[in-house]
Design a protein around this motif. Structure first.
Motif, PDB file in Angstrom:
ATOM      1  N   PRO A 141       0.837  -1.201   0.000  1.00 52.49           N
ATOM      2  CA  PRO A 141       0.000   0.000   0.000  1.00 52.49           C
ATOM      3  C   PRO A 141       0.871   1.251   0.000  1.00 52.49           C
ATOM      4  O   PRO A 141       1.972   1.250   0.557  1.00 52.49           O
ATOM      5  CB  PRO A 141      -0.788  -0.119   1.322  1.00 52.49           C
ATOM      6  CG  PRO A 141      -0.741  -1.568   1.678  1.00 52.49           C
ATOM      7  CD  PRO A 141       0.576  -2.071   1.171  1.00 52.49           C
ATOM      8  N   GLU A 142       0.390   2.322  -0.617  1.00 49.46           N
ATOM      9  CA  GLU A 142       1.190   3.536  -0.758  1.00 49.46           C
ATOM     10  C   GLU A 142       1.580   4.129   0.590  1.00 49.46           C
ATOM     11  O   GLU A 142       2.693   4.644   0.743  1.00 49.46           O
ATOM     12  CB  GLU A 142       0.423   4.580  -1.585  1.00 49.46           C
ATOM     13  CG  GLU A 142       0.271   4.205  -3.054  1.00 49.46           C
ATOM     14  CD  GLU A 142       1.613   3.997  -3.752  1.00 49.46           C
ATOM     15  OE1 GLU A 142       2.535   4.805  -3.508  1.00 49.46           O
ATOM     16  OE2 GLU A 142       1.736   3.028  -4.516  1.00 49.46           O
ATOM     17  N   ASP A 143       0.692   4.065   1.586  1.00 48.74           N
ATOM     18  CA  ASP A 143       1.026   4.662   2.875  1.00 48.74           C
ATOM     19  C   ASP A 143       2.157   3.895   3.570  1.00 48.74           C
ATOM     20  O   ASP A 143       2.986   4.489   4.263  1.00 48.74           O
ATOM     21  CB  ASP A 143      -0.206   4.741   3.777  1.00 48.74           C
ATOM     22  CG  ASP A 143      -0.758   3.375   4.142  1.00 48.74           C
ATOM     23  OD1 ASP A 143      -0.735   2.469   3.279  1.00 48.74           O
ATOM     24  OD2 ASP A 143      -1.219   3.216   5.294  1.00 48.74           O
ATOM     25  N   LEU A 144       2.212   2.576   3.362  1.00 42.75           N
ATOM     26  CA  LEU A 144       3.289   1.798   3.958  1.00 42.75           C
ATOM     27  C   LEU A 144       4.616   2.056   3.244  1.00 42.75           C
ATOM     28  O   LEU A 144       5.682   2.027   3.870  1.00 42.75           O
ATOM     29  CB  LEU A 144       2.956   0.306   3.929  1.00 42.75           C
ATOM     30  CG  LEU A 144       1.857  -0.153   4.895  1.00 42.75           C
ATOM     31  CD1 LEU A 144       1.739  -1.669   4.886  1.00 42.75           C
ATOM     32  CD2 LEU A 144       2.120   0.347   6.319  1.00 42.75           C
ATOM     33  N   LYS A 145       4.570   2.314   1.939  1.00 44.49           N
ATOM     34  CA  LYS A 145       5.791   2.680   1.224  1.00 44.49           C
ATOM     35  C   LYS A 145       6.395   3.955   1.809  1.00 44.49           C
ATOM     36  O   LYS A 145       7.615   4.047   2.003  1.00 44.49           O
ATOM     37  CB  LYS A 145       5.494   2.891  -0.267  1.00 44.49           C
ATOM     38  CG  LYS A 145       5.169   1.632  -1.046  1.00 44.49           C
ATOM     39  CD  LYS A 145       4.922   1.977  -2.503  1.00 44.49           C
ATOM     40  CE  LYS A 145       4.550   0.745  -3.313  1.00 44.49           C
ATOM     41  NZ  LYS A 145       4.274   1.085  -4.737  1.00 44.49           N
ATOM     42  N   ILE A 146       5.531   4.926   2.105  1.00 44.19           N
ATOM     43  CA  ILE A 146       6.000   6.186   2.676  1.00 44.19           C
ATOM     44  C   ILE A 146       6.608   5.947   4.056  1.00 44.19           C
ATOM     45  O   ILE A 146       7.666   6.491   4.394  1.00 44.19           O
ATOM     46  CB  ILE A 146       4.840   7.197   2.760  1.00 44.19           C
ATOM     47  CG1 ILE A 146       4.385   7.587   1.350  1.00 44.19           C
ATOM     48  CG2 ILE A 146       5.270   8.439   3.547  1.00 44.19           C
ATOM     49  CD1 ILE A 146       3.150   8.459   1.322  1.00 44.19           C
ATOM     50  N   ILE A 147       5.952   5.118   4.866  1.00 50.54           N
ATOM     51  CA  ILE A 147       6.460   4.796   6.201  1.00 50.54           C
ATOM     52  C   ILE A 147       7.834   4.145   6.111  1.00 50.54           C
ATOM     53  O   ILE A 147       8.763   4.487   6.853  1.00 50.54           O
ATOM     54  CB  ILE A 147       5.467   3.878   6.952  1.00 50.54           C
ATOM     55  CG1 ILE A 147       4.232   4.678   7.359  1.00 50.54           C
ATOM     56  CG2 ILE A 147       6.119   3.240   8.174  1.00 50.54           C
ATOM     57  CD1 ILE A 147       3.113   3.839   7.961  1.00 50.54           C
ATOM     58  N   ILE A 148       7.984   3.195   5.178  1.00 47.47           N
ATOM     59  CA  ILE A 148       9.263   2.501   5.023  1.00 47.47           C
ATOM     60  C   ILE A 148      10.350   3.466   4.567  1.00 47.47           C
ATOM     61  O   ILE A 148      11.474   3.467   5.100  1.00 47.47           O
ATOM     62  CB  ILE A 148       9.123   1.331   4.022  1.00 47.47           C
ATOM     63  CG1 ILE A 148       8.208   0.245   4.606  1.00 47.47           C
ATOM     64  CG2 ILE A 148      10.481   0.739   3.678  1.00 47.47           C
ATOM     65  CD1 ILE A 148       7.853  -0.862   3.621  1.00 47.47           C
ATOM     66  N   GLN A 149      10.043   4.306   3.582  1.00 47.74           N
ATOM     67  CA  GLN A 149      11.042   5.243   3.063  1.00 47.74           C
ATOM     68  C   GLN A 149      11.491   6.231   4.137  1.00 47.74           C
ATOM     69  O   GLN A 149      12.687   6.520   4.270  1.00 47.74           O
ATOM     70  CB  GLN A 149      10.462   5.987   1.859  1.00 47.74           C
ATOM     71  CG  GLN A 149      10.340   5.117   0.616  1.00 47.74           C
ATOM     72  CD  GLN A 149       9.610   5.810  -0.522  1.00 47.74           C
ATOM     73  OE1 GLN A 149       8.659   6.573  -0.290  1.00 47.74           O
ATOM     74  NE2 GLN A 149      10.033   5.546  -1.742  1.00 47.74           N
TER      75      GLN A 149
END
Length: 302
Positions: A225-233
């Motif tokens: 999910p896009e929100d998890l990508k942001i969290i990881i980055q």
């Protein structure tokens, strides 16, 4: 109606299942990089409210290529190999360790975040890999029994080799002699090896930045999910800052200890000497390799 409710409940339970991420490294569990990896785990789990669950594997017996290869399976989702030990997988990353390419750690990260870095790292996508960042260590210096001469050809590899420049770091455990009695080590490695090696001189070339790359399986990444990508980055950025702080402190501590050694002579390198080595390296690439990607990268950076 009951069937519909059960279906909704089942879907909700399935959606609530956390995403499992296995992070694999080549380091000992007691190492600095393992500490930074544990910090990354903490950030990922806390900021995702446990939507991400992380399993850490620190295995120094793995090779860098085995670690990257594990990303092609379901064994690992995020691998952190040592760049200097890569041979078959993700070889484009080795350009990040070429001598005199970067003026400083900050310069390295600026280039990685630029269009030049994007072009260089895009080749990883062919192997189903995505580059998330680099945890760089202290810059390498030259340790030996005398000051490194300004006309040294230490940074050139054997012309018979396919690679025109040496980009693989020399292991202090192996005692590899890069040229005569000189060895290519970080300040921390020199300080650790000083009791076993007869070093009398350290030339502060700061010529190569070595480190660990953070690589994720590209297909896994695309499915997040896009929100998890942001969290990881964002977690990777913060963990990278932590890694840099620890590397800087280790360098400063090692330098202070080395200065206290009466038998150690420390030689700074001036700008003129660095420019001379940069010029030689560029000339060597042009003559031996032609218009390679490495040459283009040097030209773009300088």
């Amino acid at each position: 109606m009951i069937f519909f409710i059960l279906l909704v409940l089942a879907t909700s339970v399935q959606a609530a299942q956390p995403i499992q991420i296995t992070i694999s490294t080549m380091t000992e569990a007691s190492s600095t990089k393992a500490t930074v990896t544990a910090y990354l785990q903490k950030l990922l789990e806390e900021r995702s409210n446990k939507r991400i669950q992380v399993h850490l594997i620190n295995n120094p017996a793995l090779t860098a290529d085995q670690l990257v290869q594990s990303l092609q399976t379901t064994e690992t989702q995020l691998a952190i190999p040592e760049i200097n030990k890569l041979h078959d997988q993700a070889v484009a990353l080795k350009a990040l360790e070429l001598p005199f390419l970067y003026r400083s750690r900050q310069h390295l990260h600026q280039i990685i975040d630029s269009n030049i870095g994007t072009q260089l790292l895009s080749s990883l996508e062919q192997n189903n890999l995505k580059f998330l960042g680099i945890w760089d260590e202290g810059p390498e210096q030259i340790a030996g029994n005398r000051e490194l001469p300004a006309d040294s050809t230490l940074f050139f590899s054997d012309p018979a080799e396919k690679c025109c420049l040496t980009s693989q770091r020399r292991s202090p455990e192996a005692g590899h002699q890069v040229s005569g009695s000189w060895q290519e080590l970080t300040l921390g490695e020199i300080e650790s090896a000083i009791s076993r090696q007869a070093f009398s001189d350290i030339t502060l070339t700061n010529h190569r930045l070595s480190g660990h790359a953070l690589l994720v399986q590209r297909s896994f990444w695309n499915g997040l999910p896009e929100d998890l990508k942001i969290i990881i980055q964002e977690a990777v950025v913060n963990a990278t800052e932590y890694a840099t702080e620890m590397a800087d402190k280790a360098d400063q501590d090692a330098y202070a200890k080395l200065r206290q050694q009466d038998r150690i002579n420390i030689h700074p390198v001036g700008k003129d000497s660095r420019k001379l080595w940069q010029k030689k390296v560029l000339q060597y690439i042009a003559e031996c390799c032609g218009p390679t990607d490495t040459n283009l990268l040097y030209q773009a950076v300088y």
